[in-house]
Design a protein around this motif. Structure first.
Motif, PDB file in Angstrom:
ATOM      1  N   PHE A 177     -13.441 -17.745 -27.976  1.00 43.96           N
ATOM      2  CA  PHE A 177     -12.597 -16.562 -27.819  1.00 43.96           C
ATOM      3  C   PHE A 177     -11.890 -16.575 -26.475  1.00 43.96           C
ATOM      4  O   PHE A 177     -12.418 -17.106 -25.493  1.00 43.96           O
ATOM      5  N   ILE A 181      -9.622 -13.616 -24.257  1.00 45.90           N
ATOM      6  CA  ILE A 181      -9.112 -12.245 -24.193  1.00 45.90           C
ATOM      7  C   ILE A 181      -8.447 -12.041 -22.842  1.00 45.90           C
ATOM      8  O   ILE A 181      -9.022 -12.388 -21.810  1.00 45.90           O
ATOM      9  N   VAL A 231     -16.408  -8.344 -20.595  1.00 44.94           N
ATOM     10  CA  VAL A 231     -15.822  -8.561 -21.922  1.00 44.94           C
ATOM     11  C   VAL A 231     -16.835  -9.302 -22.780  1.00 44.94           C
ATOM     12  O   VAL A 231     -17.377 -10.334 -22.375  1.00 44.94           O
ATOM     13  N   VAL A 272     -17.897 -10.321 -27.005  1.00 47.66           N
ATOM     14  CA  VAL A 272     -17.497 -10.382 -28.405  1.00 47.66           C
ATOM     15  C   VAL A 272     -18.739 -10.163 -29.268  1.00 47.66           C
ATOM     16  O   VAL A 272     -19.798 -10.726 -28.973  1.00 47.66           O
ATOM     17  N   VAL A 292     -14.410  -6.620 -29.998  1.00 50.14           N
ATOM     18  CA  VAL A 292     -14.491  -7.013 -28.596  1.00 50.14           C
ATOM     19  C   VAL A 292     -14.835  -5.782 -27.773  1.00 50.14           C
ATOM     20  O   VAL A 292     -14.186  -4.746 -27.913  1.00 50.14           O
ATOM     21  N   ASP A 339      -9.634  -7.878 -31.247  1.00 51.03           N
ATOM     22  CA  ASP A 339      -9.060  -9.041 -30.574  1.00 51.03           C
ATOM     23  C   ASP A 339      -7.565  -9.082 -30.892  1.00 51.03           C
ATOM     24  O   ASP A 339      -7.199  -9.189 -32.066  1.00 51.03           O
TER      25      ASP A 339
END
Lengths: 373, 373
Positions: A55, A57, A65, A67, A104, A113
């Motif tokens: 991932f 972001i 952060v 997920v 997220v 996301d």
């Protein structure tokens, strides 16, 4: 939770080299590609050939952060801040093949996301990621004749509104204006809606491919919303089947039989559902044996022989689940049904859990068994 | 920018009382209600009777939360942290009636509002909010017969894939299996896709309501993706019409004429589009005058009389835009077309800009003018 695994994964997440390196006992191959369910032009999330998901972001000023997807029950995959202000991370292990929901967490808030398409699950639109599967050919978009997925708005007196359903009409439906078709009523799971079987389940592509391969005779599929009485429901134990049963039997089926070229007979009408949709299928087929002749519960419970009062009315009982669920329950129930004289078939999806890959495969196994005579 | 307006708005955003208070010269009425485009069960975003929008985002540990929607060009609406860890804020002034895209900036990253449904615009799925309009009845979901919106996958040799389109078939299409219908090909704007006219535009409900009121004869609408050559396009000045023209004329129209009961004649085929879709409409109708007879540009430019070589082939030229765009350009072009002997009609949407309320109203005005003889 194994913190070193997260750390190792993050190390490779922020590397741009194509090396192969060890993390614990697993070498992570740097052959990541964008998920096929990304928004147009979006590079992340990505998946590698070992079914790890990665991932990325963008949130330069965020403190944390995370997920929701990953291994281990606690907290999913924690992302680490890269030098360019983005946050990156890789799951600590391989994901099951097929479709997964995720979200997220940015500084304590739950978001989607921006790189991924959204799918309705858990009573909200969530991010989705697709892990390539060894058998993905059966639900791939191919150069074959395609049926249509029709959004219909049908009148519902019991809920005092126009309700939405999707109707799959097979290829040839328009070209053969005298042909009439059997119908499968197919229900989603808890927190999902009538979009799930087409979007997550690819029911239309599974049907198109089966029909093109000559493996089934064409039929219609109708998908509508099954959580009629309350969007959140407050737990399944308070679930009341009556509002949905009324919409389905008194409003939707008559509308479909009037509007589409169906064979409007019990022998040519099936009901199936996944998870909560299986529970609905079981309850409604037990309440109203004169409506459906083929029953399918996908990760949605089982029938005991005593649940079905009139054996002569039932042409098929199909029970399935993933191998990571409770396959013995499905197998034993099927054996008992067979011994009691039912045409019962079980299917176990290898290597999958309570998730859409199990249900895509189940539909693929179920469809050839329906409406055979 | 007027900082005091933001400050005043935020003050009321974090108030829970139902008072009416002064902010500058405007009293903000505390009659906020959830937007009709919220996800199921979501309380925010909200809109009040003065067309102010109020947002609430959960992100307890964030440092900065900003919504792209609001007054003033710079930065939209800045949210303030409430005592419960949520972030709240109200636009500094009323929004235009109708649909608006927006997104939420969390600590420098662009996300969608978890409370709102998503709509494809700006080459991504964005949050959407609906500001109630004085004339919203014409696109409301009513207890009238409804047409279907059919997802079709049509073969495209030129792009080597199956492409998606949506086809609106009017109520009665299935019940009257011998009736054939004219077709409007209707295009979205830059960064949108084939979902826009149904989701944001409510084209199907506008048609259902017009048909139920006896104001139009039923016709089919076909909507497909118009940014064929490049999803991001790198600016409209590099736009090449050929890939889309090939898909539309050589692949989609023949498929639609084969699959649906159309009247496959130039006199009964219209093309229209909003913004970039208007540019596409103008170019293709000028290139291929033998295909379409009715042309509609919605906030999408104008024709000069000299642009149209054979006047006898054109039954209608419809030009529209919002009063906040350049209405004089549309009016003057229409006058010139009329003087040159064309059947030209203009429409100006009062109080709206380059946004979907302009285009919903334009479709409502356009539909009764199509296929009149």
């Amino acid at each position: 939770m194994k913190p070193y695994l997260f750390a190792s994964a993050l190390l490779f997440a922020i590397s741009t080299s194509l090396c192969v390196a060890q993390t614990g006992s697993t070498a992570i191959l740097e052959d990541f590609k964008p998920s096929t369910l990304n928004q147009p032009g979006q590079e992340y999330p990505q998946v590698n050939s070992q079914r790890y998901a990665r991932f990325r972001i963008i949130a330069p000023a965020a403190d944390s952060v995370r997920v929701s997807l990953g291994l281990g029950g606690r907290g999913g995959t924690k992302l680490a801040k890269a030098t360019d202000g983005s946050w990156m991370g890789t799951t600590a292990g391989p994901m099951d093949e097929g479709f997964h929901y995720y979200n997220v967490n940015i500084d304590g808030g739950k978001f989607n996301d921006p790189g991924a398409l959204n799918f309705y699950g858990s009573t909200r639109w969530e991010s989705g990621i697709e892990i390539p599967a060894h058998d993905q050919d059966f639900y791939a978009l191919k150069d074959v004749p395609h049926g249509n997925v029709q959004l219909i708005l049908f009148p519902s007196k019991s809920t005092n509104t126009s309700r939405r359903a999707f109707v799959y009409t097979p290829p040839g439906y328009f070209e053969n204006p005298k042909t009439r078709y059997p119908v499968l009523y197919l229900q989603h799971g808890w927190g999902e809606d009538e979009t799930a079987w087409s979007n997550q389940g690819r029911a239309n592509l599974i049907m198109d491919n089966l029909i093109a391969a000559g493996k089934i005779k064409p039929f219609i599929i109708v998908m509508t919303y099954g959580m009629t009485n309350d969007v959140k429901m407050g737990g399944l134990r308070n679930f009341d089947i009556k509002p949905f049963q009324t919409v389905l039997l008194d409003e939707l089926i008559p509308y479909v039989d009037k509007t589409f070229r169906t064979i409007a007979k019990q022998e040519k009408r099936a009901m199936g559902g996944l998870s909560m949709g299986g529970m609905e299928t079981k309850t409604i087929t037990m309440n109203m044996p004169e409506v459906f002749s083929h029953y399918a519960l996908l990760s949605g419970g089982t029938y005991a022989p005593a649940d079905i009062k009139d054996k002569s009315k039932v042409k098929l009982v199909f029970l399935s689940c993933g191998s990571k669920e409770r396959p013995d329950g499905v197998k034993n129930a099927t054996t008992a049904l067979k011994e009691a004289g039912f045409n019962a078939v079980s299917y176990i999806s290898e290597g999958t859990a309570h998730e859409f890959q199990t249900w895509r495969r189940s539909l693929y196994q179920l469809a050839p068994l329906l409406f055979k005579d």
